[in-house]
Design a protein around this motif. Structure first.
Motif, PDB file in Angstrom:
ATOM      1  N   LEU A  71       0.813  -1.214   0.000  1.00 38.97           N
ATOM      2  CA  LEU A  71       0.000   0.000   0.000  1.00 38.97           C
ATOM      3  C   LEU A  71       0.848   1.266   0.000  1.00 38.97           C
ATOM      4  O   LEU A  71       0.572   2.212  -0.764  1.00 38.97           O
ATOM      5  CB  LEU A  71      -0.946  -0.007   1.209  1.00 38.97           C
ATOM      6  CG  LEU A  71      -1.985  -1.126   1.243  1.00 38.97           C
ATOM      7  CD1 LEU A  71      -2.781  -1.084   2.534  1.00 38.97           C
ATOM      8  CD2 LEU A  71      -2.933  -0.988   0.048  1.00 38.97           C
ATOM      9  N   TRP A  72       1.845   1.298   0.855  1.00 39.08           N
ATOM     10  CA  TRP A  72       2.651   2.521   0.960  1.00 39.08           C
ATOM     11  C   TRP A  72       3.356   2.817  -0.359  1.00 39.08           C
ATOM     12  O   TRP A  72       3.366   3.972  -0.805  1.00 39.08           O
ATOM     13  CB  TRP A  72       3.666   2.383   2.093  1.00 39.08           C
ATOM     14  CG  TRP A  72       4.471   3.637   2.307  1.00 39.08           C
ATOM     15  CD1 TRP A  72       5.777   3.840   2.011  1.00 39.08           C
ATOM     16  CD2 TRP A  72       3.983   4.879   2.837  1.00 39.08           C
ATOM     17  NE1 TRP A  72       6.155   5.118   2.325  1.00 39.08           N
ATOM     18  CE2 TRP A  72       5.069   5.789   2.841  1.00 39.08           C
ATOM     19  CE3 TRP A  72       2.751   5.314   3.307  1.00 39.08           C
ATOM     20  CZ2 TRP A  72       4.951   7.092   3.305  1.00 39.08           C
ATOM     21  CZ3 TRP A  72       2.623   6.618   3.775  1.00 39.08           C
ATOM     22  CH2 TRP A  72       3.711   7.491   3.771  1.00 39.08           C
ATOM     23  N   ASN A  73       3.941   1.787  -0.984  1.00 38.08           N
ATOM     24  CA  ASN A  73       4.590   2.001  -2.280  1.00 38.08           C
ATOM     25  C   ASN A  73       3.592   2.481  -3.333  1.00 38.08           C
ATOM     26  O   ASN A  73       3.911   3.349  -4.161  1.00 38.08           O
ATOM     27  CB  ASN A  73       5.242   0.699  -2.758  1.00 38.08           C
ATOM     28  CG  ASN A  73       6.516   0.378  -1.991  1.00 38.08           C
ATOM     29  OD1 ASN A  73       7.140   1.261  -1.416  1.00 38.08           O
ATOM     30  ND2 ASN A  73       6.893  -0.891  -1.962  1.00 38.08           N
ATOM     31  N   PHE A  74       2.407   1.921  -3.293  1.00 29.03           N
ATOM     32  CA  PHE A  74       1.376   2.332  -4.239  1.00 29.03           C
ATOM     33  C   PHE A  74       1.035   3.805  -4.065  1.00 29.03           C
ATOM     34  O   PHE A  74       0.963   4.567  -5.044  1.00 29.03           O
ATOM     35  CB  PHE A  74       0.120   1.475  -4.061  1.00 29.03           C
ATOM     36  CG  PHE A  74      -1.055   1.933  -4.879  1.00 29.03           C
ATOM     37  CD1 PHE A  74      -1.179   1.554  -6.208  1.00 29.03           C
ATOM     38  CD2 PHE A  74      -2.027   2.766  -4.329  1.00 29.03           C
ATOM     39  CE1 PHE A  74      -2.259   1.999  -6.980  1.00 29.03           C
ATOM     40  CE2 PHE A  74      -3.103   3.204  -5.087  1.00 29.03           C
ATOM     41  CZ  PHE A  74      -3.227   2.821  -6.410  1.00 29.03           C
ATOM     42  N   TRP A  75       0.787   4.222  -2.833  1.00 26.62           N
ATOM     43  CA  TRP A  75       0.401   5.616  -2.586  1.00 26.62           C
ATOM     44  C   TRP A  75       1.530   6.584  -2.945  1.00 26.62           C
ATOM     45  O   TRP A  75       1.276   7.649  -3.507  1.00 26.62           O
ATOM     46  CB  TRP A  75       0.010   5.782  -1.115  1.00 26.62           C
ATOM     47  CG  TRP A  75      -1.307   5.130  -0.792  1.00 26.62           C
ATOM     48  CD1 TRP A  75      -2.388   4.992  -1.620  1.00 26.62           C
ATOM     49  CD2 TRP A  75      -1.666   4.496   0.438  1.00 26.62           C
ATOM     50  NE1 TRP A  75      -3.406   4.328  -0.983  1.00 26.62           N
ATOM     51  CE2 TRP A  75      -3.005   4.002   0.285  1.00 26.62           C
ATOM     52  CE3 TRP A  75      -1.019   4.286   1.650  1.00 26.62           C
ATOM     53  CZ2 TRP A  75      -3.666   3.342   1.314  1.00 26.62           C
ATOM     54  CZ3 TRP A  75      -1.690   3.620   2.674  1.00 26.62           C
ATOM     55  CH2 TRP A  75      -2.986   3.154   2.505  1.00 26.62           C
ATOM     56  N   ILE A  76       2.757   6.217  -2.639  1.00 22.01           N
ATOM     57  CA  ILE A  76       3.894   7.081  -2.983  1.00 22.01           C
ATOM     58  C   ILE A  76       4.012   7.227  -4.498  1.00 22.01           C
ATOM     59  O   ILE A  76       4.252   8.327  -5.022  1.00 22.01           O
ATOM     60  CB  ILE A  76       5.204   6.520  -2.387  1.00 22.01           C
ATOM     61  CG1 ILE A  76       5.186   6.638  -0.861  1.00 22.01           C
ATOM     62  CG2 ILE A  76       6.409   7.246  -2.967  1.00 22.01           C
ATOM     63  CD1 ILE A  76       5.112   8.062  -0.357  1.00 22.01           C
ATOM     64  N   ARG A  77       3.841   6.102  -5.223  1.00 24.30           N
ATOM     65  CA  ARG A  77       3.909   6.182  -6.691  1.00 24.30           C
ATOM     66  C   ARG A  77       2.837   7.117  -7.240  1.00 24.30           C
ATOM     67  O   ARG A  77       3.074   7.888  -8.163  1.00 24.30           O
ATOM     68  CB  ARG A  77       3.757   4.780  -7.304  1.00 24.30           C
ATOM     69  CG  ARG A  77       4.942   3.863  -7.110  1.00 24.30           C
ATOM     70  CD  ARG A  77       4.887   2.693  -8.088  1.00 24.30           C
ATOM     71  NE  ARG A  77       3.659   1.923  -7.965  1.00 24.30           N
ATOM     72  CZ  ARG A  77       3.515   0.866  -7.176  1.00 24.30           C
ATOM     73  NH1 ARG A  77       4.529   0.484  -6.390  1.00 24.30           N
ATOM     74  NH2 ARG A  77       2.368   0.196  -7.136  1.00 24.30           N
ATOM     75  N   ARG A  78       1.642   7.011  -6.688  1.00 25.14           N
ATOM     76  CA  ARG A  78       0.541   7.865  -7.164  1.00 25.14           C
ATOM     77  C   ARG A  78       0.837   9.334  -6.889  1.00 25.14           C
ATOM     78  O   ARG A  78       0.604  10.196  -7.746  1.00 25.14           O
ATOM     79  CB  ARG A  78      -0.773   7.464  -6.481  1.00 25.14           C
ATOM     80  CG  ARG A  78      -1.378   6.160  -6.948  1.00 25.14           C
ATOM     81  CD  ARG A  78      -1.891   6.255  -8.380  1.00 25.14           C
ATOM     82  NE  ARG A  78      -0.883   5.911  -9.357  1.00 25.14           N
ATOM     83  CZ  ARG A  78      -0.914   6.278 -10.627  1.00 25.14           C
ATOM     84  NH1 ARG A  78      -1.905   7.006 -11.074  1.00 25.14           N
ATOM     85  NH2 ARG A  78       0.033   5.930 -11.460  1.00 25.14           N
ATOM     86  N   LEU A  79       1.322   9.635  -5.697  1.00 24.81           N
ATOM     87  CA  LEU A  79       1.617  11.030  -5.352  1.00 24.81           C
ATOM     88  C   LEU A  79       2.748  11.578  -6.217  1.00 24.81           C
ATOM     89  O   LEU A  79       2.689  12.723  -6.676  1.00 24.81           O
ATOM     90  CB  LEU A  79       1.984  11.136  -3.867  1.00 24.81           C
ATOM     91  CG  LEU A  79       0.810  11.014  -2.876  1.00 24.81           C
ATOM     92  CD1 LEU A  79       1.319  11.054  -1.444  1.00 24.81           C
ATOM     93  CD2 LEU A  79      -0.212  12.125  -3.111  1.00 24.81           C
ATOM     94  N   ARG A  80       3.782  10.760  -6.429  1.00 25.33           N
ATOM     95  CA  ARG A  80       4.889  11.219  -7.273  1.00 25.33           C
ATOM     96  C   ARG A  80       4.441  11.425  -8.713  1.00 25.33           C
ATOM     97  O   ARG A  80       4.969  12.307  -9.411  1.00 25.33           O
ATOM     98  CB  ARG A  80       6.030  10.199  -7.221  1.00 25.33           C
ATOM     99  CG  ARG A  80       6.847  10.294  -5.954  1.00 25.33           C
ATOM    100  CD  ARG A  80       7.823   9.150  -5.794  1.00 25.33           C
ATOM    101  NE  ARG A  80       8.766   9.048  -6.913  1.00 25.33           N
ATOM    102  CZ  ARG A  80       9.808   8.216  -6.910  1.00 25.33           C
ATOM    103  NH1 ARG A  80      10.038   7.450  -5.850  1.00 25.33           N
ATOM    104  NH2 ARG A  80      10.613   8.161  -7.947  1.00 25.33           N
ATOM    105  N   ARG A  81       3.471  10.659  -9.145  1.00 29.62           N
ATOM    106  CA  ARG A  81       2.978  10.788 -10.514  1.00 29.62           C
ATOM    107  C   ARG A  81       2.090  12.015 -10.686  1.00 29.62           C
ATOM    108  O   ARG A  81       2.146  12.686 -11.726  1.00 29.62           O
ATOM    109  CB  ARG A  81       2.191   9.518 -10.890  1.00 29.62           C
ATOM    110  CG  ARG A  81       1.475   9.598 -12.225  1.00 29.62           C
ATOM    111  CD  ARG A  81       2.453   9.625 -13.371  1.00 29.62           C
ATOM    112  NE  ARG A  81       1.780   9.747 -14.655  1.00 29.62           N
ATOM    113  CZ  ARG A  81       1.469  10.904 -15.240  1.00 29.62           C
ATOM    114  NH1 ARG A  81       1.795  12.054 -14.651  1.00 29.62           N
ATOM    115  NH2 ARG A  81       0.880  10.927 -16.418  1.00 29.62           N
ATOM    116  N   LEU A  82       1.264  12.342  -9.696  1.00 27.22           N
ATOM    117  CA  LEU A  82       0.214  13.348  -9.883  1.00 27.22           C
ATOM    118  C   LEU A  82       0.478  14.683  -9.189  1.00 27.22           C
ATOM    119  O   LEU A  82       0.195  15.747  -9.746  1.00 27.22           O
ATOM    120  CB  LEU A  82      -1.121  12.781  -9.381  1.00 27.22           C
ATOM    121  CG  LEU A  82      -1.613  11.506 -10.056  1.00 27.22           C
ATOM    122  CD1 LEU A  82      -2.899  11.020  -9.394  1.00 27.22           C
ATOM    123  CD2 LEU A  82      -1.846  11.728 -11.544  1.00 27.22           C
TER     124      LEU A  82
END
Length: 594
Positions: A71-82
């Motif tokens: 979950l944490w990796n997923f959320w970080i990827r989303r934030l870095r992308r958007l």
């Protein structure tokens, strides 16, 4: 293996980028108010389905590989992308407003804060900000409500899906659960929507728009991209392409023909759009599809990859370059704004989004501080300023030429002192008419009625004018009942509503049915520089044909090319404009009295 390795085997689907391109171009065309893209707002709905499919597809792939969702990796990827690209856009808009209009920046502080925390859609709902009927300068970040819905989904959905997978590991059962959630959301939109009223609540709401994302998610469960391969029969391939092509054609027709005020859109119309979108996505995800290759052509794929950048940058460019939103742009102005939008989007994608996604924020900031950054930045800054100056010059030059070709001189004409107007260099107003008594005449309107009330009372002694700022057609029935109860409703009624938003024809028909016993009803067309103007006027004229006691007073036609009758908002009237408006009404009423 760590949580990031799953990304290395995820298959790139160029056809999906092609659909992204079509969707973002539809949204941009809608915001430019192109007639052939009046349903361009549907592009956001297509994006929701795409997000639901791609994110769920990615999460399921991660579960397949690791039997876990990081979950944490997923959320970080989303934030870095958007987030970095959006923050950059918000900073640009804030700096621009600090220089040009600091008061407006203060008024938009809530919009900025809610956008950063991805709750902008609920902020707009709780502050009763309309997406459709908003008056005055449009917010340059008013389009970020949709990103808030997507980010809320990114935050909650992985947790929900992780629990769902543990308790319902079978795909069929999981699809049913997701379909139930989609049904609840779509039903909520249909039930909460009130025909004839502003649909912004159901348009903005996460609860009433989530079904599009859920439909995409259900598709990912039943049709995961990582399980598809090219080994299908020629018959199956042809069938897929035919179904996908038909679905794409339907989407294009909807973008061309859909009206944002259609009741059917909010009563399962968006649901229908989402299902068609899911069908098209299922075909584009199939690597053997020829339609996927067609939509994956280089121009569309290039735009699709930058669709997020184009989405976040196009609306600030449109609104900041024309803050009142009243002028209809010519082709050169549109081209300049498109060029600026693409330049900003390319820079955002190249210097912010992709590098931060790949190497992180700190590494990219170090690179930006290096000498490589300054030369492109200087070139870009001067190019952007030059384009803004050119566009501003074109706007001013167009306005000057328009005013020099047809200056507006409106003179009040009375029955005792008629002045002849030179039609070569002045505007004609209705011929002076004898004094008409106003007893038995009632005007029901909005702020324009208030605008002309004193003039009408002077020209028509005894007239009753009931105007209220922000009034819409849906409120007319209660106003009529109130006037009738007070014995102030005449047998000749002028209804001048439509400035503040569109309405459906069925509500107007119901209103006219309740007035069948009256002698004469006058419906006044509207002139408002908003996208509902033509919808209102067409509805008024269509309904009028069904009622013999109803007559159109065409204010839209009477005020054509008479810009000096209006203040800067293009709606409210100057003193001369109020005289002209009143004269138009009096002329039509006098014709029937005579």
């Amino acid at each position: 293996m760590n949580g990031k390795n799953n990304l290395t085997i995820k298959r790139y689907m160029p056809g999906i980028d092609g659909l992204r391109a079509i969707s973002v171009l539809a949204v941009i065309a809608y915001h430019f108010d192109f007639k052939w893209a009046q349903g361009g707002l549907l592009g956001v709905g297509i994006f929701f389905v795409l997000s639901g499919y791609l994110i769920t597809d990615q999460i399921l792939l991660e579960w397949k590989m690791h039997k876990n969702i990081f979950l944490w990796n997923f959320w970080i990827r989303r934030l870095r992308r958007l987030l970095p690209a959006m923050i950059s856009m918000l900073m640009f808009v804030a700096l621009w407003l600090i220089v040009t209009d600091p008061t407006r920046l203060l008024s938009l502080s809530g919009d900025f804060i809610s956008s950063v925390f991805y709750v902008n859609n609920w902020y707009l709902i709780f502050h009763n900000v309309s997406y459709f009927d908003s008056f005055g300068p449009p917010s340059p970040i008013g389009h970020l409500w949709s990103l808030s819905i997507e980010e809320q989904f990114y935050l909650v959905w992985p947790v929900v899906l992780l629990l769902a997978i543990r308790f319902a590991p079978r795909r069929g059962r999981l699809m049913v659960y997701i379909a139930v959630l989609a049904s609840i959301s779509a039903t909520a939109m249909a039930v909460m929507y009130e025909p004839g009223t502003d649909p912004s609540r159901v348009y903005y709401g996460t609860d009433t728009r989530a079904f599009a994302i859920f439909i995409g998610a259900a598709l990912a469960v039943g049709w995961p991209s990582w399980k598809l391969n090219r080994r299908i029969s020629p018959t199956a391939r042809t069938l897929l392409d035919c179904v996908g092509g038909l679905g794409l054609l339907i989407l294009l027709i909807l973008i061309y023909r859909t009206n944002e005020y259609d009741d059917s859109l909010y009563r399962f119309g968006f649901l229908y759009l989402s299902i068609i979108s899911a069908i098209v996505i299922s075909v584009l995800a199939q690597p053997a599809s020829r339609l996927a290759k067609l939509l994956g052509c280089k121009p569309l794929a290039w735009i699709g990859k930058r669709s997020y950048s184009l989405y976040i940058w196009h609306y600030p460019v449109i609104t900041l370059m024309h803050p009142t939103g009243n002028e209809r742009l010519n082709i050169l102005q549109i081209m300049i704004q498109l060029i600026i939008t693409f330049i900003l989007s390319i820079l955002s994608y190249t210097w912010i989004e992709e590098p931060i996604r790949k190497v992180g924020v700190k590494a990219q900031l170090r690179f930006i501080r290096s000498h490589h950054w300054f030369k492109p930045a200087i070139i870009f800054t001067f190019t952007l300023l030059a384009l803004f100056r050119v566009e501003s010059w074109i706007t001013n030059e167009t306005k000057v030429r328009s005013e020099s070709v047809q200056p507006v001189i409106v003179q009040e004409v009375t029955s005792n002192n008629q002045q002849e107007l030179n039609t070569d260099n002045t505007e004609e107003i209705p011929a002076p008419v004898p004094m008409v008594k106003g007893e038995g005449i009632t005007v029901i309107g909005d702020s324009l009625a208030l605008n002309v009330a004193s003039v009408l009372e002077e020209k028509l002694p005894g007239i009753v004018v009931d105007g209220k700022v922000g009034r819409q057609m849906s409120q007319a029935q209660s106003v009529i009942e109130d006037l009738r109860a007070k014995d102030k409703l005449g047998d000749r009624i002028v209804i001048a509503l439509g400035t503040n938003g569109a309405f459906n024809q069925s509500s107007l028909s119901s209103l006219l049915d309740s007035l069948q016993g009256e002698k004469k009803i006058y419906l006044v067309t509207t002139r408002v520089p908003k996208n509902w103007q033509n919808t209102v006027n067409e509805a008024l004229k269509d309904v009028t044909r069904e009622y013999p006691n109803v007559k159109i007073i065409d204010w839209y036609a009477a005020s054509e090319n008479k810009n000096d009758l209006f203040y800067h908002d293009g709606v409210h009237l100057t003193p001369e404009g109020a005289q002209f408006y009143a004269s138009v009404l009096v002329e039509h009423i006098q014709e029937d009295q005579g």
